[in-house]
Design a protein around this motif. Structure first.
Motif, short mmCIF file in Angstrom:
data_model
loop_
_atom_site.label_atom_id
_atom_site.label_comp_id
_atom_site.label_asym_id
_atom_site.label_seq_id
_atom_site.Cartn_x
_atom_site.Cartn_y
_atom_site.Cartn_z
N ASP A 423 0.67 -1.31 0.07
CA ASP A 423 0.15 0.02 0.09
C ASP A 423 0.87 1.38 0.03
O ASP A 423 0.47 2.36 -0.15
CB ASP A 423 -1.02 0.14 1.20
CG ASP A 423 -0.34 0.12 2.67
OD1 ASP A 423 0.86 -0.83 2.56
OD2 ASP A 423 -0.65 0.82 3.42
N GLU A 424 1.94 1.18 0.25
CA GLU A 424 2.84 2.47 0.16
C GLU A 424 3.77 2.26 -1.04
O GLU A 424 4.57 3.44 -1.28
CB GLU A 424 3.99 2.31 1.27
CG GLU A 424 3.56 2.10 2.78
CD GLU A 424 4.51 1.80 3.68
OE1 GLU A 424 4.14 2.19 5.10
OE2 GLU A 424 5.51 1.04 3.81
N ILE A 443 7.23 -0.22 -9.72
CA ILE A 443 6.23 -0.11 -10.74
C ILE A 443 4.81 -0.52 -10.17
O ILE A 443 4.95 -1.85 -9.75
CB ILE A 443 6.53 -0.64 -12.24
CG1 ILE A 443 7.75 -0.03 -12.54
CG2 ILE A 443 5.30 -0.57 -13.01
CD1 ILE A 443 8.17 -0.34 -13.99
N LYS A 444 4.04 0.02 -10.47
CA LYS A 444 2.49 -0.47 -9.83
C LYS A 444 1.79 -0.58 -11.04
O LYS A 444 1.31 0.43 -11.74
CB LYS A 444 1.98 0.60 -8.82
CG LYS A 444 0.40 0.27 -8.24
CD LYS A 444 -0.19 1.12 -7.40
CE LYS A 444 -1.57 0.62 -6.93
NZ LYS A 444 -2.05 1.43 -5.88
N TYR A 454 2.53 -5.76 -8.54
CA TYR A 454 3.81 -4.94 -8.21
C TYR A 454 5.06 -5.23 -8.74
O TYR A 454 5.37 -6.52 -8.65
CB TYR A 454 3.79 -4.62 -6.66
CG TYR A 454 2.78 -3.95 -5.74
CD1 TYR A 454 2.38 -2.61 -6.03
CD2 TYR A 454 1.58 -4.77 -5.65
CE1 TYR A 454 1.21 -1.97 -5.40
CE2 TYR A 454 0.20 -4.09 -5.03
CZ TYR A 454 0.42 -2.67 -5.08
OH TYR A 454 -0.73 -2.16 -4.52
N TYR A 455 5.98 -4.47 -9.24
CA TYR A 455 7.33 -4.87 -9.69
C TYR A 455 8.30 -4.28 -9.04
O TYR A 455 8.22 -2.84 -8.46
CB TYR A 455 7.31 -4.55 -10.99
CG TYR A 455 6.26 -5.28 -12.20
CD1 TYR A 455 6.62 -6.69 -12.66
CD2 TYR A 455 5.05 -4.64 -12.38
CE1 TYR A 455 5.63 -7.30 -13.62
CE2 TYR A 455 4.02 -5.29 -13.05
CZ TYR A 455 4.31 -6.51 -13.76
OH TYR A 455 3.37 -7.23 -14.57
N THR A 463 11.45 -7.45 -11.56
CA THR A 463 10.52 -9.00 -11.18
C THR A 463 9.36 -8.56 -10.68
O THR A 463 9.14 -7.46 -10.14
CB THR A 463 11.70 -9.70 -10.55
OG1 THR A 463 10.78 -10.97 -10.14
CG2 THR A 463 11.74 -9.08 -9.20
N ALA A 464 8.43 -9.39 -10.88
CA ALA A 464 6.96 -9.37 -10.08
C ALA A 464 6.90 -9.85 -8.88
O ALA A 464 7.68 -10.80 -8.72
CB ALA A 464 5.96 -9.93 -10.99
N ILE A 465 6.39 -9.06 -8.01
CA ILE A 465 5.97 -9.45 -6.63
C ILE A 465 4.77 -10.68 -6.83
O ILE A 465 3.82 -10.22 -6.95
CB ILE A 465 5.99 -8.52 -5.64
CG1 ILE A 465 7.21 -7.63 -5.69
CG2 ILE A 465 5.52 -9.07 -4.31
CD1 ILE A 465 6.86 -6.22 -4.78
#
Length: 677
Positions: A423-424, A443-444, A454-455, A463-465
């Motif tokens: 969220d931050e 990056i969102k 989120y990246y 990379t993607a989370i």
């Protein structure tokens, strides 16, 4: 009765058909028809045209991809038949309640859920079964008093004939003999509910008149992970139950990307219904190697209060979609809301981070100390096993031999003294790592709507989370699918896969320069590059006439000359390696790197052009580093760079031949000049 009148009576009297006859003419319901043919009760209801029923019939594809459904017993088959007409499905309008509850002919319940895709377009689910209109133009088949709707996913398990509380307290093992689930491993929550009779009776044992819920029930192995059992109090139990009339099965919940957040009953009982201090959500994680996907129930807390810590607790759903008389039960392998493990304990226990632990143990306690209870608060981006599988073999061998580089790579994944939750995270978020040299960028992305990914970018790798905000006692863990700072693609492969560089990729496709960017292996330092590549927006800012002439096929050498102006050969410079100095580029021209505030700029003196290096646009490749820039170092005179070299080779050879024939002694004279002077 006169014969003519009798004939007219027959012709104009409506003939009532039944669903048994209707399904005989439908080729995609033959498996369902054969299943009903095994049982007399199901066949009787299908043949009775006066029976006011609604049938949810799986299409043949459901039986093909789920062979276990072919062996349904009579009670499980009857759970697909509702003892009333569900006319709401044919009205094509928004319901007052998202979920309808209807009883089946075997004394169970079917929960029918509606989702609005866009105004006037709805999707419907019966338990976990999705009603499909792609197999037929009809939503439902009406025959007499009967309705039949096709479903294209399994509905779930056979309903349990009792409430969620009786399901937990059930001691008669014979009740579960013919079912695909049991309550053998629910003794711990059974004891806890016995000590809290108010929660047990009012919530878990509530009747249909008091509302329906979704229950996430931890098994005994889940409670074994809790260090202090006294922390499991009333609030923790209520965190496992959604608010009233939120009956959610796995497939409907995941239909919209799994982003349907619901408050637990602890907060929905308050005056403010949408008090999302503790939210329940469901996620699915797919294993890239096997293609299998696991379901997780996630409780997210954005404020510290009571027994709960900031972050999320992920619990794998072991047995999903068990309908009960007061909702649906999902058995999970973790206690939601309770955090009692450090980061070190968490990644050591996780079967998806075994390779990460092997790499950490290779360099001893240097990095592992950050994950212990005394290491302070940290945010750790933990690569999964499949992240290490992406690394090329030659790079992995070097990584394991070079302990200093391995330590730098692991430290790149750790953010000190911070609990960074999703969220931050915004597109402007930048954080420092524990090596105090390199930074992480974020990056969102949101595509489609409500599906946020989120990246994280670090060391030139994006990379993607995959699993975010996993809470530990000493910080937050985000599981990622690639190892930061470790390249696994060539510069050419990076351009091909990066959406922001497609202009440059297509322009270089017909140039000889592409083979320098895509070597099959790196042998010499000259094969390492620093490539300042213009983005799509950078090319769009250039005069269209100039770009068109560069790409017309007659000026390819000029285009290659321009690209060489953006390439530094023999040096692979990271963003932290850039300095204010003059560099000689691949085309032997000088380009100056200067600093403007916190940004670096390329300055080309001869063309008086500037291009800013985009922060966070660094990408690491096997053969160098790529930095995105917002402008192109190009001008009109570049078109003349190929003026003397674009003549066809045929004409050049023809001119030499004519000269040799015209002056016979010319070639011998030239030979004498060069070799005997």
């Amino acid at each position: 009765m006169p014969p003519l009148f009798f004939l007219i009576f027959i012709l104009f009297t409506p003939i009532k058909s039944d669903l048994w006859a209707e399904t005989e003419r439908m080729p995609d319901l033959q498996q369902w028809r054969a299943l009903c043919g095994y049982y007399a009760v199901a066949t009787a209801y299908m043949k009775d045209s006066n029976a006011r029923i609604t049938v949810f019939a799986p299409v043949d594809d459901v039986f093909t991809y789920n062979p276990d459904i072919r062996a349904l017993d009579q009670k499980e088959t009857l759970s697909h038949i509702v003892d009333s007409q569900v006319v709401d499905l044919t009205m094509n309008k928004l319901w007052d309640k998202q979920t309808l509850i209807r009883s089946t002919i075997n004394s169970g319940y079917t929960y029918i859920t509606q989702f609005e895709n866009n105004p006037g377009n709805f999707s419907y689910f019966a338990n976990a079964g999705m009603l499909c209109n792609h197999a037929s133009n009809q939503w439902g088949i009406i025959s007499g008093e009967q309705y039949l709707f096709k479903i294209c996913t399994p509905m779930g398990h056979r309903p349990y004939p009792g409430t969620a509380l009786s399901f937990i307290r059930e001691h008669d093992v014979t009740v579960f003999e013919e079912r695909q689930y049991n309550n053998r491993d629910l003794s711990q929550i059974r004891d806890i509910l016995d000590r809290t009779p108010d929660i047990a009776l009012v919530i878990y044992g509530s009747s249909a008149w008091n509302g329906f819920h979704t229950f996430f029930i931890p098994n005994d192995a889940a409670f074994a992970r809790v260090v202090d059992r006294n922390r499991v109090d009333r609030e923790v139990l209520l965190a496992h139950v959604t608010s009233t009339n939120r009956v959610l099965f796995t497939w409907p919940w995941l239909y919209d990307g799994g982003q349907h957040y619901y408050p637990s009953v602890r907060f929905s009982a308050n005056i403010i219904e949408d008090n999302f201090k503790l939210k329940l959500v469901m996620r699915n994680i797919t294993d890239r190697r096997t293609g299998k996907w696991d379901l997780y129930a996630v409780s997210e807390v954005y404020e510290r209060y009571s027994q709960f810590r900031r972050g999320a607790v992920w619990a794998k759903i072991l047995v999903p979609n068990i309908p009960t008389q007061n909702g649906v039960v999902h058995i999970i392998d973790n206690v939601l809301g309770i955090v009692s493990e450090t980061i070190d304990m968490m990644i050591y226990r996780n079967e998806k981070t075994t390779t990460l632990m092997r790499y950490i143990n290779t360099i001893g306690q240097i990095v592992r100390n950050y994950f212990s209870a005394t290491g302070g608060l940290v945010t750790f981006f933990a690569p999964w096993n499949e992240a290490f599988d992406r690394i090329p073999e030659q790079i992995e061998r070097r990584l394991l031999r070079d302990r200093i580089w391995l330590e730098q790579i692991l430290k790149l994944h750790i953010v000190p003294a911070k609990e960074l939750t999703s969220d931050e995270i915004t597109n402007e978020t930048i954080v420092n790592t524990i090596d105090n040299m390199r930074q992480l960028y974020f990056i969102k992305g949101e595509w489609p709507a409500n599906n946020v990914t989120y990246y994280v970018i670090g060391g030139g790798i994006k990379t993607a989370i995959m699993m975010d905000n996993v809470a530990a006692t000493n910080g937050i863990v985000h599981y990622i699918e690639r190892v930061l700072g470790v390249p696994y693609q060539t510069l050419w492969e990076i351009m091909r896969n990066e959406s922001r560089l497609q202009y440059s990729f297509h322009m270089m496709s017909n140039l000889q320069l592409r083979y320098s960017m895509d070597p099959w292996q790196v042998l010499t330092p000259e094969q390492n590059f620093t490539f300042f590549v213009p983005t799509n927006e950078a090319w769009q800012q250039q005069p269209q006439s100039l770009v068109s002439r560069m790409n017309d096929g007659n000026h390819w050498q000029a285009l290659q000359y321009v690209y060489k102006r953006h390439i530094l050969q023999g040096q692979a410079l990271m963003y932290t390696d850039l300095r204010e100095r003059t560099y000689v580029m691949m085309n032997d021209e000088k380009v100056v790197i200067t600093r403007r505030g916190r940004f670096f700029e390329l300055y080309w003196p001869r063309g008086n052009r500037r291009a800013r290096v985009i922060e966070g646009g660094e990408i690491a490749g096997i053969n160098g580093y790529m930095h995105m820039i917002d402008n192109v170092l190009i001008y009109e005179p570049d078109l003349r760079a190929e003026a003397c070299s674009t003549q066809p080779v045929f004409f050049q050879l023809l001119i030499v031949s004519i000269v040799m024939c015209w002056r016979p002694g010319w070639f011998s004279h030239l030979y004498t000049v060069f070799f005997y002077r």
